[in-house]
Design a protein around this motif. Structure first.
Motif, PDB file in Angstrom:
ATOM      1  N   ALA A   6     -58.023  23.077 -77.669  1.00 34.43           N
ATOM      2  CA  ALA A   6     -57.834  23.367 -79.065  1.00 34.43           C
ATOM      3  C   ALA A   6     -57.925  22.221 -80.064  1.00 34.43           C
ATOM      4  CB  ALA A   6     -56.458  24.300 -79.158  1.00 34.43           C
ATOM      5  N   LEU A   7     -57.305  21.108 -79.697  1.00 31.13           N
ATOM      6  CA  LEU A   7     -57.725  20.062 -80.508  1.00 31.13           C
ATOM      7  C   LEU A   7     -59.022  19.615 -80.537  1.00 31.13           C
ATOM      8  CD1 LEU A   7     -55.834  17.763 -81.947  1.00 31.13           C
ATOM      9  CD2 LEU A   7     -55.652  16.469 -79.466  1.00 31.13           C
ATOM     10  N   GLY A   8     -59.526  19.491 -79.427  1.00 23.71           N
ATOM     11  CA  GLY A   8     -60.963  18.766 -79.492  1.00 23.71           C
ATOM     12  C   GLY A   8     -61.893  19.927 -80.178  1.00 23.71           C
ATOM     13  N   LEU A   9     -61.707  20.946 -79.969  1.00 22.95           N
ATOM     14  CA  LEU A   9     -62.561  22.204 -80.680  1.00 22.95           C
ATOM     15  C   LEU A   9     -62.442  21.784 -82.188  1.00 22.95           C
ATOM     16  CD1 LEU A   9     -64.771  24.102 -79.887  1.00 22.95           C
ATOM     17  CD2 LEU A   9     -63.045  25.845 -79.652  1.00 22.95           C
ATOM     18  N   GLY A  10     -61.120  21.842 -82.527  1.00 25.82           N
ATOM     19  CA  GLY A  10     -60.730  21.850 -84.122  1.00 25.82           C
ATOM     20  C   GLY A  10     -61.685  20.517 -84.499  1.00 25.82           C
ATOM     21  N   VAL A  11     -61.348  19.290 -84.075  1.00 30.46           N
ATOM     22  CA  VAL A  11     -61.615  18.130 -84.480  1.00 30.46           C
ATOM     23  C   VAL A  11     -63.491  18.041 -84.320  1.00 30.46           C
ATOM     24  CG1 VAL A  11     -62.068  15.719 -84.241  1.00 30.46           C
ATOM     25  CG2 VAL A  11     -59.613  16.961 -83.867  1.00 30.46           C
ATOM     26  N   GLY A  12     -63.836  18.574 -83.521  1.00 26.17           N
ATOM     27  CA  GLY A  12     -65.312  18.684 -83.227  1.00 26.17           C
ATOM     28  C   GLY A  12     -66.069  19.586 -84.163  1.00 26.17           C
ATOM     29  N   ILE A  13     -65.519  20.685 -84.274  1.00 31.02           N
ATOM     30  CA  ILE A  13     -65.904  21.711 -85.598  1.00 31.02           C
ATOM     31  C   ILE A  13     -65.875  21.097 -86.958  1.00 31.02           C
ATOM     32  CG2 ILE A  13     -65.596  23.945 -86.822  1.00 31.02           C
ATOM     33  CD1 ILE A  13     -64.759  25.078 -83.993  1.00 31.02           C
ATOM     34  N   THR A  14     -64.622  20.512 -87.126  1.00 29.98           N
ATOM     35  CA  THR A  14     -64.447  19.741 -88.513  1.00 29.98           C
ATOM     36  C   THR A  14     -65.555  18.655 -88.735  1.00 29.98           C
ATOM     37  OG1 THR A  14     -62.222  20.467 -88.488  1.00 29.98           O
ATOM     38  CG2 THR A  14     -62.867  18.710 -89.941  1.00 29.98           C
ATOM     39  N   ILE A  15     -66.032  17.862 -87.798  1.00 28.63           N
ATOM     40  CA  ILE A  15     -66.859  16.892 -87.715  1.00 28.63           C
ATOM     41  C   ILE A  15     -68.121  17.404 -87.903  1.00 28.63           C
ATOM     42  CG2 ILE A  15     -68.017  14.968 -86.582  1.00 28.63           C
ATOM     43  CD1 ILE A  15     -65.216  14.207 -85.572  1.00 28.63           C
ATOM     44  N   ARG A  16     -68.643  18.425 -87.160  1.00 31.24           N
ATOM     45  CA  ARG A  16     -69.761  18.981 -86.932  1.00 31.24           C
ATOM     46  C   ARG A  16     -70.297  19.716 -88.522  1.00 31.24           C
ATOM     47  NH1 ARG A  16     -72.340  23.428 -82.842  1.00 31.24           N
ATOM     48  NH2 ARG A  16     -74.236  23.747 -83.797  1.00 31.24           N
ATOM     49  N   PHE A  17     -69.149  20.267 -89.225  1.00 34.04           N
ATOM     50  CA  PHE A  17     -69.583  20.793 -90.458  1.00 34.04           C
ATOM     51  C   PHE A  17     -69.171  19.912 -91.674  1.00 34.04           C
ATOM     52  CE2 PHE A  17     -69.648  24.329 -87.287  1.00 34.04           C
ATOM     53  CZ  PHE A  17     -70.744  24.896 -87.709  1.00 34.04           C
ATOM     54  N   GLY A  18     -69.241  18.719 -91.372  1.00 32.08           N
ATOM     55  CA  GLY A  18     -69.283  17.873 -92.482  1.00 32.08           C
ATOM     56  C   GLY A  18     -67.968  16.817 -92.866  1.00 32.08           C
ATOM     57  N   GLY A  19     -66.827  17.155 -92.289  1.00 33.32           N
ATOM     58  CA  GLY A  19     -65.629  16.584 -92.641  1.00 33.32           C
ATOM     59  C   GLY A  19     -64.976  15.776 -91.299  1.00 33.32           C
ATOM     60  N   CYS A  20     -63.804  15.252 -91.450  1.00 34.19           N
ATOM     61  CA  CYS A  20     -63.147  14.720 -90.375  1.00 34.19           C
ATOM     62  C   CYS A  20     -61.593  14.752 -90.866  1.00 34.19           C
ATOM     63  CB  CYS A  20     -63.554  13.424 -90.162  1.00 34.19           C
ATOM     64  SG  CYS A  20     -62.899  11.843 -91.112  1.00 34.19           S
TER      65      CYS A  20
END
Length: 190
Positions: free
Chosen positions: A111-125
């Motif tokens: 859940a942590l990795g998916l959330g971080v990855g989705i956030t980065i992939r769509f332009g944020g961090c």
């Protein structure tokens, strides 16, 4: 993709991270890395809210992000941090879903990795160390997840003195699951 759609994905990613932190990791003394990990340690030591430290410690990194990655990245990242801070605060009273170490490591890490990855992939961090990882990965053969892992070895080592050796090992194991999920979610065609 529209800014609004990006914002929705960033909201979803930040929410996954908040759920992972509050329902799996923090109350089991399993920390995340980066500024989030430092915030968890400081929260434990001072009894202040995690969200407060997230906002304070991330600010200098987001100023760097604005300089190198632009206004859209800054807006989406500040939005992500605000969502994460608010949701960790709202989820604070809820008990953990499990105390089973294996389940905490696997589900919390995914859940942590998916959330971080989705956030980065769509332009944020969500974390200042992610800003550095994004910048460094553009100029080297290492992935964002690998850089984040490198930065976090120090933080996990520090957690030994606060939470104990077992919890530090569990934190590292969780982050290995998370870092693999980060790279998968950034590179895959979800």
């Amino acid at each position: 993709m529209s800014f609004y759609k990006r914002g929705c994905f960033v909201f979803f990613g930040s929410s996954l991270v908040a759920l992972s932190l509050q329902l799996f990791l923090v109350k089991n003394f399993v920390i995340d890395g980066g500024i989030i990990g430092i915030s968890i340690i400081l929260s434990h030591v001072t009894s202040q809210e995690v969200g407060l430290f997230l906002l304070l410690l991330n600010t200098p990194f987001f100023l760097i992000a604005y300089s190198f990655l632009g206004r859209r990245f800054l807006i989406l990242s500040v939005f992500a941090i605000l969502v994460l801070s608010l949701e960790t605060y709202l989820l604070e009273p809820f008990p953990v879903l499990t105390n089973n170490t294996f389940v905490v490591i696997i589900l919390g890490g995914i859940a942590l990795g998916l959330g971080v990855g989705i956030t980065i992939r769509f332009g944020g961090c969500l974390d200042g160390t992610e800003v550095l990882a994004i910048l460094f990965s553009k100029r080297s053969p290492f992935s964002i997840g690998q850089y984040v892992l490198f930065f976090n070895i120090f933080i996990f080592g520090s957690s030994i003195f606060i939470f104990g050796l077992n919890e530090a090992v569990y934190s590292l194991a969780t982050f290995i699951v998370a870092y693999k999920t980060i790279d998968f979610s950034i590179q895959s065609h979800l």
